[in-house]
Design a protein around this motif. Structure first.
Motif: not given
Ligand code: C2E
Ligand code: CA
Ligand code: CA
Ligand code: CA
Length: 277
Positions: A54-70
Motif C-alpha cells: 500500500l503506497r497511499g489512498v485517493e479520496a473520492l467524493v460521493r453524494w448520496q442524494h435523497p432524490e437522485f440516489g448515488m
C-alpha cells in the motif's frame, strides 16, 4: 433580474428540462448536503507495482442524494466549480481525510492520502488554509498529496507556481492528475514543484490494443523518471496491464483490478484482511 443573482445560475422554471432541473438542484443543494451528511468520502488504495505494498489512498467524493440516489462527482464537481461551493467541497473532503489520518496515526498507521483539488481552489490563501487543517488534525504534511489535473495546473503555471511552492514547503506532495490529456510545457513541468505523474486511465486502458497508447505510457514513465518523479498508472483493470506496467518500471498503480473506491468501513476491512496474513 436582481443584481445579486449569481450569474451562473438561471432561475428555475418548470418548463426547463429534467437534466437542467437536476443540475440546478445539485448546484443549489450542495451546501445543505454537506451539512446533512450526504457528502462522503470513498477511499481507493494505491499500491506499488513491485510488490503490491500500500503506497497511499485517493479520496473520492460521493453524494448520496435523497432524490437522485448515488450521484457521481463527474456530474456535480464541474457544476459547482463555478460557485463558492467548490471550496466547501475541498474543505469537507480534506477535513474528513485528515480526521481519518489522525485516527490511523493513533493506531500506528501512516497512510498517505491524496485529495483532488480544482484550479478554482487555488487562491492565495489556499496554502494557509491547508496548513491550518493539518495543524488542527495533527497530521504531518508528508502524509498529504494534492492532485491537480494537468490542464488545471498548466492553465496558468505562473499563478500556480507560488501556491504549489508554498504547499511543497509544508512537505505536501503534488501530483499531476490525468497526465497525457493536457498540454504540458516540459519547461514548466520541470519548474513546478511536482512529485508524481498519474497517467490518465484512457492510455492504460488502450494500452493492450493500441500500440500508440503503449508508446505514450512508456514515454510518460521515462519522462517522469528522468525528472525524478514517481509515476502512477490509474484505471488498471487487467492483469496483463499490470505485467506490462511492471516491466516498464512504473512505480504505482490504482484500479479496479486491485480495488474499487470504498466507504471507510469497507476500506478498513480490506486493510485488515491484507495485514493479517
Ligand atoms: P480522477 O481524479 O481521475 O479519479 C479517478 C476516477 O477513476 C474515479 O472516478 C475512480 O472511481 C475511477 N477509477 C478508479 N479505478 C478505475 C478503474 O480501474 N476503471 C475505471 N473505469 N475507473 C476507475 P470518480 O470517483 O467517479 O471521480 C471522477 C472524477 O471526479 C475524479 O477523477 C476527479 O476529477 C473528480 N473528483 C472526485 N472527487 C473529487 C473531489 O473531492 N474534489 C474534486 N475537485 N474533484 C473530485
Ligand atoms: Ca485524482
Ligand atoms: Ca485521474
Ligand atoms: Ca479523470
Amino acid at each position: 433580474a436582481g443584481r445579486n443573482r449569481n450569474e451562473s445560475l438561471e432561475i428555475y422554471r418548470p418548463t426547463m428540462g429534467e437534466t437542467y432541473r437536476r443540475r440546478f438542484n445539485l448546484v443549489t443543494q450542495f451546501r445543505q448536503a454537506v451539512e446533512s451528511g450526504h457528502i462522503s468520502v470513498y477511499y481507493q488504495p494505491q499500491v506499488t507495482l513491485r510488490n503490491q505494498e500500500l503506497r497511499g489512498v485517493e479520496a473520492l467524493v460521493r453524494w448520496q442524494h435523497p432524490e437522485f440516489g448515488m450521484v457521481n462527482p463527474a456530474e456535480f464537481v464541474k457544476a459547482i466549480e463555478a460557485t463558492g461551493s467548490i471550496d466547501i467541497l475541498f474543505d469537507h473532503v480534506l477535513n474528513t481525510c485528515l480526521k481519518q489520518s489522525n485516527l490511523w496515526l493513533g493506531r500506528g498507521l501512516r497512510i498517505p492520502v491524496a485529495v483532488n483539488v480544482s484550479v478554482r481552489n487555488l487562491t492565495a490563501d489556499f496554502p494557509d488554509r491547508v496548513a491550518a487543517a493539518l495543524a488542527t488534525h495533527q497530521v504531518p504534511g508528508e502524509l498529504l498529496t494534492l492532485e491537480l489535473t494537468e490542464s488545471n495546473m498548466m492553465a496558468d503555471p505562473e499563478q500556480s507556481l507560488p501556491i504549489l511552492s508554498a504547499l511543497h514547503a509544508q512537505g505536501i506532495k503534488i501530483a499531476v492528475d490525468d497526465f497525457g490529456t493536457g498540454y504540458s510545457s516540459l519547461a514548466y513541468l520541470r519548474r513546478l514543484p511536482v512529485d508524481e505523474l498519474k497517467i490518465d486511465r484512457s492510455f492504460i486502458q488502450g494500452m493492450s490494443t493500441a500500440l500508440g497508447d503503449l508508446a505514450i505510457v512508456r514515454s510518460i514513465i521515462d519522462l517522469g523518471h528522468s525528472l525524478n518523479l514517481q509515476v502512477i498508472a490509474e484505471g488498471v483493470e487487467e492483469e496483463s496491464s499490470r505485467e506490462v506496467l511492471r516491466s516498464m518500471r512504473c512505480d504505482g498503480m490504482q484500479g479496479f483490478l486491485f480495488s474499487r473506491p470504498q466507504p471507510i468501513d469497507r476500506f478498513e476491512a480490506w486493510l485488515a484482511a491484507r495485514t493479517v496474513r
